[in-house]
Design a protein around this motif. Structure first.
Motif, PDB file in Angstrom:
ATOM      1  N   ARG A   1       0.479  -1.426  -0.400  1.00 39.50           N
ATOM      2  CA  ARG A   1      -0.115  -0.207   0.300  1.00 39.50           C
ATOM      3  C   ARG A   1       0.990   1.509  -0.272  1.00 39.50           C
ATOM      4  O   ARG A   1       0.048   1.752  -0.228  1.00 39.50           O
ATOM      5  N   SER A   2       1.906   0.934  -0.185  1.00 35.65           N
ATOM      6  CA  SER A   2       2.881   2.420   0.319  1.00 35.65           C
ATOM      7  C   SER A   2       3.862   2.498  -1.294  1.00 35.65           C
ATOM      8  O   SER A   2       4.468   3.208  -1.651  1.00 35.65           O
ATOM      9  N   ILE A   3       3.529   1.652  -2.228  1.00 36.80           N
ATOM     10  CA  ILE A   3       4.249   1.649  -3.623  1.00 36.80           C
ATOM     11  C   ILE A   3       3.230   2.891  -4.792  1.00 36.80           C
ATOM     12  O   ILE A   3       2.449   1.782  -4.675  1.00 36.80           O
ATOM     13  N   PRO A   4       3.034   3.459  -4.749  1.00 36.24           N
ATOM     14  CA  PRO A   4       2.552   3.944  -5.659  1.00 36.24           C
ATOM     15  C   PRO A   4       2.808   4.195  -6.949  1.00 36.24           C
ATOM     16  O   PRO A   4       1.397   3.813  -7.872  1.00 36.24           O
ATOM     17  N   ASP A   5       3.598   3.142  -7.516  1.00 37.34           N
ATOM     18  CA  ASP A   5       3.721   2.728  -9.358  1.00 37.34           C
ATOM     19  C   ASP A   5       2.809   1.407  -9.123  1.00 37.34           C
ATOM     20  O   ASP A   5       2.713   0.517  -8.306  1.00 37.34           O
ATOM     21  N   GLU A   6       1.576   1.815  -9.699  1.00 42.26           N
ATOM     22  CA  GLU A   6       0.990   0.358 -10.235  1.00 42.26           C
ATOM     23  C   GLU A   6       1.350  -0.785 -11.066  1.00 42.26           C
ATOM     24  O   GLU A   6       0.741  -1.909  -9.916  1.00 42.26           O
ATOM     25  N   LYS A   7       2.087  -0.865 -11.938  1.00 45.10           N
ATOM     26  CA  LYS A   7       3.083  -1.938 -12.083  1.00 45.10           C
ATOM     27  C   LYS A   7       3.784  -2.848 -11.447  1.00 45.10           C
ATOM     28  O   LYS A   7       3.741  -3.350 -10.885  1.00 45.10           O
ATOM     29  N   GLN A   8       4.381  -1.588 -10.446  1.00 43.86           N
ATOM     30  CA  GLN A   8       5.620  -2.250  -9.345  1.00 43.86           C
ATOM     31  C   GLN A   8       4.917  -2.942  -8.407  1.00 43.86           C
ATOM     32  O   GLN A   8       4.789  -3.705  -7.204  1.00 43.86           O
ATOM     33  N   ALA A   9       3.600  -1.771  -7.734  1.00 46.31           N
ATOM     34  CA  ALA A   9       2.227  -2.567  -6.606  1.00 46.31           C
ATOM     35  C   ALA A   9       2.000  -4.152  -7.262  1.00 46.31           C
ATOM     36  O   ALA A   9       2.221  -5.275  -6.770  1.00 46.31           O
ATOM     37  N   LYS A  10       1.407  -4.270  -8.969  1.00 48.12           N
ATOM     38  CA  LYS A  10       1.372  -5.403  -8.843  1.00 48.12           C
ATOM     39  C   LYS A  10       2.591  -6.647  -9.137  1.00 48.12           C
ATOM     40  O   LYS A  10       1.853  -7.677  -8.522  1.00 48.12           O
ATOM     41  N   LEU A  11       2.991  -5.985  -9.609  1.00 44.89           N
ATOM     42  CA  LEU A  11       4.765  -7.215  -9.575  1.00 44.89           C
ATOM     43  C   LEU A  11       4.891  -7.798  -8.342  1.00 44.89           C
ATOM     44  O   LEU A  11       5.218  -8.908  -7.600  1.00 44.89           O
ATOM     45  N   PHE A  12       4.778  -6.654  -6.967  1.00 44.46           N
ATOM     46  CA  PHE A  12       5.151  -7.156  -5.650  1.00 44.46           C
ATOM     47  C   PHE A  12       3.972  -7.538  -4.901  1.00 44.46           C
ATOM     48  O   PHE A  12       4.088  -8.780  -4.491  1.00 44.46           O
ATOM     49  N   LYS A  13       3.072  -7.790  -5.527  1.00 47.34           N
ATOM     50  CA  LYS A  13       1.712  -8.542  -4.740  1.00 47.34           C
ATOM     51  C   LYS A  13       1.670 -10.191  -5.679  1.00 47.34           C
ATOM     52  O   LYS A  13       1.940 -10.922  -4.700  1.00 47.34           O
ATOM     53  N   ALA A  14       2.343  -9.913  -6.599  1.00 47.24           N
ATOM     54  CA  ALA A  14       2.818 -11.260  -6.941  1.00 47.24           C
ATOM     55  C   ALA A  14       3.850 -12.323  -5.789  1.00 47.24           C
ATOM     56  O   ALA A  14       3.470 -13.337  -6.334  1.00 47.24           O
ATOM     57  N   ALA A  15       4.612 -11.958  -5.897  1.00 44.88           N
ATOM     58  CA  ALA A  15       6.230 -11.729  -5.632  1.00 44.88           C
ATOM     59  C   ALA A  15       5.910 -12.287  -3.974  1.00 44.88           C
ATOM     60  O   ALA A  15       6.546 -13.024  -3.944  1.00 44.88           O
ATOM     61  N   ASN A  16       5.047 -11.684  -3.264  1.00 48.94           N
ATOM     62  CA  ASN A  16       4.806 -11.778  -1.565  1.00 48.94           C
ATOM     63  C   ASN A  16       3.577 -11.964  -0.781  1.00 48.94           C
ATOM     64  O   ASN A  16       3.652 -11.535   0.203  1.00 48.94           O
ATOM     65  N   PHE A  17       2.385 -12.415  -1.714  1.00 48.47           N
ATOM     66  CA  PHE A  17       1.180 -12.455  -1.210  1.00 48.47           C
ATOM     67  C   PHE A  17       1.054 -14.364  -1.443  1.00 48.47           C
ATOM     68  O   PHE A  17       0.558 -14.694  -2.627  1.00 48.47           O
ATOM     69  N   ASP A  18       0.941 -14.896  -0.124  1.00 57.67           N
ATOM     70  CA  ASP A  18       0.309 -16.701  -0.878  1.00 57.67           C
ATOM     71  C   ASP A  18      -0.998 -16.500  -0.978  1.00 57.67           C
ATOM     72  O   ASP A  18      -1.679 -15.206  -1.262  1.00 57.67           O
ATOM     73  N   TYR A  19      -1.818 -17.202  -1.741  1.00 48.61           N
ATOM     74  CA  TYR A  19      -2.993 -17.267  -2.057  1.00 48.61           C
ATOM     75  C   TYR A  19      -3.283 -18.588  -1.818  1.00 48.61           C
ATOM     76  O   TYR A  19      -2.903 -18.964  -1.604  1.00 48.61           O
ATOM     77  N   ALA A  20      -5.258 -18.326  -1.973  1.00 46.58           N
ATOM     78  CA  ALA A  20      -6.025 -19.616  -2.554  1.00 46.58           C
ATOM     79  C   ALA A  20      -6.856 -19.406  -3.204  1.00 46.58           C
ATOM     80  O   ALA A  20      -6.955 -18.616  -3.866  1.00 46.58           O
TER      81      ALA A  20
END
Length: 306
Positions: free
Chosen positions: A169-188
């Motif tokens: 939520r601190s990453i302003p760039d949408e593309k960078q945020a998307k990459l961070f989310k894909a790499a750092n969140f577990d999922y179901a």
């Protein structure tokens, strides 16, 4: 005492250990691409972080149908000898034995020292629908185990994803945020249990569907409206990793329509009732749903005693 086999089982046979070490220095990158047992070539801390480390997951007794597996590496540059994930971690952290295992437990938030785990044990009597849980990154398509709605709620309201959620939520760039989310969140995969993540690899459906609402102007207003919906009973409802959306898990009838047909009908109802549309990815049976930190998530009270 924390043991080697438990650490490996919690870290995708050790593959997560490699990705965790690299992600510490490159948090905005997808640091590992897993396809089957091939984890690709990743950055090597012993070669100035150049991508020279080839990582694979091997079967320790391939002649057996069921056997233990282990993540191993080969350095294409020759800077370090071949070895496995724990040997790599020992070299990187300068620790060994129980000291190394305890360090990994703390560093990777494995919570192996705690009596309670948010992940259901496979010998535990099932309570409610079950679905697959996957460790990050999203390119990992092999589930860690199956869990319940109660387990998912414990994970979401616990501190397991708090740091990653705050960072995202601190990453302003949408593309960078998307990459961070894909790499750092577990999922179901709330729709069911899978051998690997893919519609054709479904083992058992959960009779749940997860609707994803993005880019909302008033998250809390829709949260209240969904809880009060007269046609659909909310099983689990929580805010998205970005904080600008909602994930709504509801039950669907068994074997009456295809999953895609259910999605289309529910999406039409939501559009007519609330004037918004859920993300179209919800039509996919094996859709990945990232699990963030949301201490105010809602779990249906019928699961409270389970």
């Amino acid at each position: 005492m924390i043991n080697r086999s438990t650490v490996l089982s919690k870290t995708l046979y050790g593959a997560d250990i490699y990705s965790h070490i690299v992600r510490e220095h490159f948090p905005d990158e997808i640091v590992m691409h897993i396809k089957g047992r091939d984890c690709g070539v990743i950055r090597n801390p012993f070669q100035n972080w150049e991508p020279t480390l080839k990582v694979n997951i091997i079967r320790l007794e391939p002649e057996k149908k069921l056997c233990d597996e282990l993540a191993v590496h080969h350095d294409l540059s020759g800077a370090i000898p071949d070895g496995d994930a724990l040997e790599f971690a020992e070299r990187y952290y300068g620790k060994s034995g129980q000291f190394l295992l305890e360090h990994l437990n703390r560093e990777m938030h494995l919570h192996l020292e705690e009596d309670y785990s948010p992940y259901a044990n496979k010998d535990e009597k099932p309570h409610g629908p079950r679905f697959s849980f996957f460790r990050r990154p999203v390119t990992n398509t092999h589930p860690l185990k199956s869990i319940t709605l109660t387990d998912a709620y414990a994970y979401i309201t616990g501190h397991y994803a708090a740091e990653a959620t705050q960072k995202l939520r601190s990453i302003p760039d949408e593309k960078q945020a998307k990459l961070f989310k894909a790499a750092n969140f577990d999922y179901a995969t709330f729709c069911g249990q899978f051998k690997t993540r893919g519609d054709k690899a479904i083992l058992e459906v959960s009779n749940l569907i997860c609707l994803d609402f993005d880019h909302l102007t008033d998250v809390e207003s829709l949260f209240r409206k969904l809880l009060s919906d007269e046609y659909f009973e909310t099983e689990l409802l929580f805010r998205s990793p970005s904080g600008h959306g909602l994930k709504w898990v509801i039950p669907i009838a068994e074997n009456r329509l295809s999953h895609a047909d259910y999605f289309r009908r529910i999406a039409y109802y939501i559009k007519q009732t609330y004037g918004i549309e859920p993300d179209r990815s919800g039509k996919d049976l094996s859709r990945a749903c990232f699990l963030p930190y949301d201490p105010m998530a809602y779990l249906n009270p019928k699961y409270a005693s389970r």
